[in-house]
Design a protein around this motif. Structure first.
Motif, short mmCIF file in Angstrom:
data_model
loop_
_atom_site.label_atom_id
_atom_site.label_comp_id
_atom_site.label_asym_id
_atom_site.label_seq_id
_atom_site.Cartn_x
_atom_site.Cartn_y
_atom_site.Cartn_z
N PRO A 531 0.82 -1.21 0.00
CA PRO A 531 0.00 0.00 0.00
C PRO A 531 0.86 1.26 0.00
CG PRO A 531 0.10 -0.86 2.22
CD PRO A 531 0.85 -1.86 1.35
N GLY A 553 -2.82 4.39 3.31
CA GLY A 553 -3.21 2.99 3.20
C GLY A 553 -4.00 2.66 1.96
N HIS A 555 -4.62 0.52 -1.16
CA HIS A 555 -4.19 -0.85 -1.40
C HIS A 555 -4.30 -1.30 -2.86
CE1 HIS A 555 -4.51 -1.00 2.98
NE2 HIS A 555 -3.73 -2.08 2.92
N ARG A 587 5.65 4.85 -0.12
CA ARG A 587 5.27 3.57 0.45
C ARG A 587 4.80 3.78 1.89
NH1 ARG A 587 6.97 -1.82 -0.40
NH2 ARG A 587 8.55 -1.12 -1.89
N MET A 588 3.76 3.07 2.29
CA MET A 588 3.30 3.13 3.68
C MET A 588 4.37 2.54 4.59
SD MET A 588 0.39 4.60 4.22
CE MET A 588 -0.02 3.93 5.83
N ALA A 589 4.74 3.29 5.59
CA ALA A 589 5.72 2.81 6.56
C ALA A 589 4.99 2.00 7.63
CB ALA A 589 6.45 3.98 7.20
N HIS A 590 5.29 0.70 7.69
CA HIS A 590 4.61 -0.16 8.66
C HIS A 590 5.45 -0.24 9.93
CE1 HIS A 590 1.85 -3.18 10.10
NE2 HIS A 590 2.86 -4.02 10.34
N ARG A 591 5.19 0.67 10.85
CA ARG A 591 5.90 0.71 12.14
C ARG A 591 4.82 0.78 13.22
NH1 ARG A 591 11.25 2.78 10.49
NH2 ARG A 591 11.87 2.99 12.67
N PRO A 592 4.14 -0.32 13.51
CA PRO A 592 2.95 -0.27 14.37
C PRO A 592 3.21 0.23 15.78
CG PRO A 592 3.66 -2.54 14.00
CD PRO A 592 4.44 -1.69 13.06
N GLN A 593 4.42 0.10 16.27
CA GLN A 593 4.71 0.54 17.64
C GLN A 593 5.52 1.83 17.67
OE1 GLN A 593 6.14 -2.61 20.19
NE2 GLN A 593 4.05 -3.36 20.31
N GLU A 596 4.78 8.95 17.13
CA GLU A 596 4.81 10.07 16.20
C GLU A 596 5.39 11.29 16.91
OE1 GLU A 596 1.03 10.86 14.45
OE2 GLU A 596 1.19 9.19 13.05
N ASP A 693 10.90 4.29 17.01
CA ASP A 693 10.66 3.06 17.76
C ASP A 693 12.01 2.42 18.08
OD1 ASP A 693 11.47 1.96 15.37
OD2 ASP A 693 9.47 1.30 14.77
#
Length: 894
Positions: A531, A553, A555, A587-593, A596, A693
């Motif tokens: 995404p 996001g 997709h 690109r979506m940065a997938h860093r859930p934890q 910001e 993170d």
């Protein structure tokens, strides 16, 4: 000019009062009366052609008629007369004047300038220093000098008070007299046309009769910021400097193109400047004098953990509440301490901190319990409180602990509650010079003054750890991006351009591509990989999320295309004046934890660039969790900036959320600081959000505002940054190469090893006959220098293990008026006769010439033949000092 001719102001041997009057209600009459009553021992000469005498003292018709050249003149005449009077005084040889007169900046002189400008022009050829105009004057009670129109007198003391406000001056005098507080100097600055805070701080910082300096500040001119910071940092290293800064809420919110500009705020910047200078900020007169009393009377604080000892549960709870509310820390007692207290106290004691000994605690209970707390290594300070009790008279408990407090190596504060009974105890403490306070809240506030003062001092003396990784910026790449935007007439860099600048300094950024149409956006999304995030690209839209210009996001390619079309249609309809340049796709940065964060920079009108750190995201202004600092930054300063925010506690980790990489966040702050130093065109900068993170940091969005540069990056900073341009590699006569660079705080460990390898004879020659160890505090002072006033070059090379070692150092400390510099040079004992001393001295001479200094001077022992030979070869004049084992060496610089 700084301290030039300030001796004439603060230590005059003769005083003239221009405009002295027989009218008891006139300014000239009050000043004359105050001077005569003060007990000044030198000549007091009134000048006024209208009267033969004033207050029984023969009056002179004009300045030319004065029988003695006055060191100090006090001018109380109308605005239009001041420039000519200053010129006459300068021609007579007077070197300082206090101009009481107001209205000089508003009234025009005959040549079209303001009267104030004409006054300064008249003073300049004579180096005559001016206090004011529009000031109350000054007092130096130790000399009996009261050159003010104040309504009261003061006792001599060791505190200096300096104020911009005349009204605050007179109110403070009245308040201090009622409390029996004395002063070494009492100075009303007025309009600060010439003498300003920086000048007075420079003078008072080295005045032995002054042990603390108190400031009342309203504003600092933009051209005074660097001088103020240099003078304040220098003075704060020698003695406590405290300040009230008025006007916290005077400046309303302004519209800003960046979050940083909106969040920094003028008062926050002043707060950061005072903190960086080592100054303790307070907010009212009571707090000001309470704080200086605490710092003067209490032992220095070595930590921040407070133990509370009391005979009443209520006062203990109140003190604890006040401590936690102020961000303080209760000490956690060791098991040994708990066991000893359990054996000493009744079973109903509180069994923790605060230690409530119960209402019938005797003087002996206080003594024993206090001894136990002082023996606990987890206790850094103790607050001892007492509530009145018929079983155990308060005065007995006070007398019981006096001897312990005197012998203690930790600070001990006291608070005896109540009226008559407590007053007897307070007198006991006052006579023993022990800090005491009427209420638990005031006692805790005093402790927190010590905490904040200690933190500020640490900023001045702390050794910063090394950065987690060296970053090698690509400044040419950043410059090219900025110059291209300016050539095209743009003030706002496009998001990809802003990220290109960040990437040039090693800041991780998410890959961002530019699409001009919705179809191009879909094509780029396919190349980047789904995404993706889609954002509008427009030089007219600062906050894209506010206008529906951000979509996250996405997709599918169809979703990207339709979202882009809808976004463009919506913005063209709602914001028809906005120029649309297309879209950015990333690109979506997938860093859930990830947290910001925001890191930014804005330009303050007084102090220049400031760095902001805090919690980021779209609600950044609502949360307002931020702190600001002045660049340049190092790892210690960056970590300190982070620690002053609420999000810092989250960044340390909690529950199943790991701690963020604080070193990576600190490094990003240092990198932004370096961008600010290198690129003077940058007016504002935002990284929001910055993901952080346990894996590091990633800049998702960035914006940079630029304007044509009017100064170099370094010159616009309130604190001169590390001068990297002075680094060089030098080849010695032997062919060996050494790296020479200005000394940095990070060099302290190597500098300690350097001095450890000096022989006692070398130390004797360097320290002019004195041999001693150099304590860590002084070593910190030697490595944490103010590059605007002093310089030290060190020669370094790798040792056999590959570790960098210091071989030699040359140092100069410039006078505050930048006319001369005192020098010293030292070569490690095993590195002599290699040409290091000569190479370093030549570099320093070139540097001093470039700074516009007139001469370099130093003292050398007569038996230090090597140094005398070197200075002669370099062109120094050598003059033996009479009745001394030293020579003065002097090099005049053309």
């Amino acid at each position: 000019m700084s301290v030039r001719n300030l001796e004439a102001l603060f230590k005059p041997t003769s005083v003239a009062i221009i405009g002295a009057s027989i009218s008891p209600q006139s300014i000239g009459g009050v000043v004359m009366r105050n001077l005569l009553r003060g007990g000044f021992e030198g000549p007091i000469m009134p000048v006024n052609p209208k009267y033969p005498a004033v207050a029984g003292v023969l009056t002179y018709p004009d300045v030319k008629g004065l029988p003695v050249v006055p060191d100090l003149a006090v001018i109380c005449t109308g605005p239009s007369t001041v420039p000519d009077l200053i010129d006459q005084l300068g021609q007579r040889g007077t070197r300082a004047a206090a101009v009481i007169t107001a209205g000089l900046s508003a009234q025009r002189h005959s040549d079209g300038r303001s009267v104030q400008e004409a006054m300064l022009a008249a003073a300049r050829p004579h180096s005559l220093r001016i206090l004011g105009p529009n000031c109350v004057g000054l007092m130096v009670p130790g000399l009996g000098l009261n050159a003010t129109f104040a309504h009261t007198t003061i006792e001599a003391g060791s505190i200096a008070f300096v104020s911009q406000s005349g009204g605050f001056c007179t109110a403070t005098l009245d308040w201090a007299k009622a409390k029996g507080i004395g002063f070494s100097h009492f100075v009303s600055l007025g309009n600060c046309a010439d003498i300003d805070f920086g000048d007075v701080l420079d003078y008072l910082g080295s005045a032995p009769e002054t042990t603390a300096i108190l400031l009342y500040m309203e504003s600092i001119g933009a051209d005074e910021a660097r001088k103020f910071m240099s003078a304040a940092r220098s003075a704060a290293r020698n003695k406590p400097v405290l300040a009230i800064k008025a006007g916290r809420f005077a400046e309303g919110a302004r519209a800003a193109a960046s979050h940083t500009g909106a969040l920094a705020g003028s008062d926050n910047v002043y707060d950061a400047a005072l903190r960086r200078a080592g100054i303790l900020r307070v907010f009212d007169l009571d707090e000001l004098f309470d704080a200086v009393e605490t710092l003067a009377r209490a032992q220095p604080l070595k930590g921040e953990r407070l133990a509370i000892l009391t005979n009443g549960g209520g006062p203990g709870v109140i003190a604890t509440d006040a401590l936690i509310a102020e961000g303080g820390q209760l000490a956690c007692f060791s098991d040994t301490t708990m066991a000893k207290l359990h054996d000493l106290l009744p079973g109903t004691w509180s069994r923790g901190n605060p230690v409530d000994m119960i209402g019938d605690a005797t003087a002996e209970d206080y003594v024993q319990a206090l001894r136990i707390l002082l023996d606990d290594p987890s206790v850094d300070a103790v607050l001892v409180m007492n509530a009145p009790s018929a079983v155990a008279p308060p005065a007995d408990a006070a007398r019981g602990i006096v001897d312990i407090v005197r012998q203690a190596k930790l600070p001990i504060l006291t608070s005896w509650l109540g009226g008559e009974a407590a007053n007897r105890a307070r007198r006991i403490f006052a006579e023993a010079d022990i800090p005491t306070y009427d209420t638990p809240e005031n006692a805790v506030r005093a402790f927190m003054h010590m905490v904040h003062y200690r933190r500020n001092q640490e900023i001045l003396t702390q050794i910063p750890p090394s950065a987690p990784t060296d970053f090698t910026p690509a400044p040419d790449e950043a410059r090219g991006v900025i110059e291209r935007a300016l050539r095209e007439g743009r003030e706002l860099l496009a998001e990809p351009e802003a990220k290109q600048v960040l990437a040039a300094y090693g800041i991780p950024v998410v890959e961002t591509r530019v699409a001009h149409t919705a179809d191009e956006a879909a094509e780029l999304a396919q190349e980047i990989g789904l995404p993706v995030a889609l954002k509008i690209l427009s030089p007219d839209i600062s906050h894209k999320s506010d206008v529906g210009g951000v979509a996250l996001g996405l997709h599918s390619l169809d979703e990207v295309r339709t979202t882009a079309e809808a976004m463009e249609t919506r913005i063209r309809k709602n914001y028809p004046e906005a120029q649309l340049a297309g879209f950015t796709v990333q690109r979506m940065a997938h860093r859930p934890q990830a947290h910001e964060l925001i890191i930014g920079m804005s330009t303050d009108s007084m102090f220049g660039p400031v760095i902001l750190f805090g919690r980021g995201g779209t609600a950044v202004e609502v949360l307002a969790d931020r702190a600001v600092a002045l660049p340049p930054l190092n790892m210690s300063l960056a970590r300190h900036l982070i620690s002053r925010t609420q999000v810092f506690r989250l960044l340390k980790g909690y529950r199943d959320r790991p701690a963020a990489d604080l070193d990576a966040i600190s490094l990003t702050l240092i990198q932004v600081s370096q961008i600010v130093v290198d690129r003077p065109e940058i007016a504002e900068l935002d990284i929001n959000p910055l993901f952080a993170d346990d894996q590091g940091v990633l800049a998702l969005d960035a914006r940079i505002c630029v304007t044509p540069a009017t100064a170099t990056g370094a010159s616009r900073l309130a604190i001169r940054p590390y001068p990297r341009d002075l680094e060089e590699t030098i080849r010695l006569p032997s062919g060996e190469e050494v790296f020479v660079h200005p000394i940095r705080p990070e060099d302290q460990p190597a500098h300690e090893r350097f001095t450890a390898r000096l022989t006692q004879e070398d130390l004797r020659l360097r320290l002019l006959g004195v041999t001693r160890d150099i304590p860590p505090s002084e070593m910190a002072r030697l490595t944490q220098i103010d590059y605007d006033r002093e310089m030290a070059f060190i020669a370094t090379a790798d040792d056999e293990t590959g570790e960098r070692e210091t071989l030699a150092v040359v140092r100069t400390v410039g006078s505050s008026d930048n006319t001369k510099a005192d020098f010293a040079v030292m070569v490690r004992s095993d590195q002599k006769r290699a040409g290091l001393g000569s190479a370093l001295m030549k570099k320093m001479i070139r540097y001093c010439k470039s700074r516009g200094l007139k001469e370099i001077v130093g003292q050398v022992l007569v038996d230090n033949h090597a140094m005398l030979n070197l200075t002669r070869k370099l062109g120094f004049e050598v003059h033996p000092l009479p009745d001394s084992e030293r020579c003065e060496v002097r090099l005049r610089l053309s």
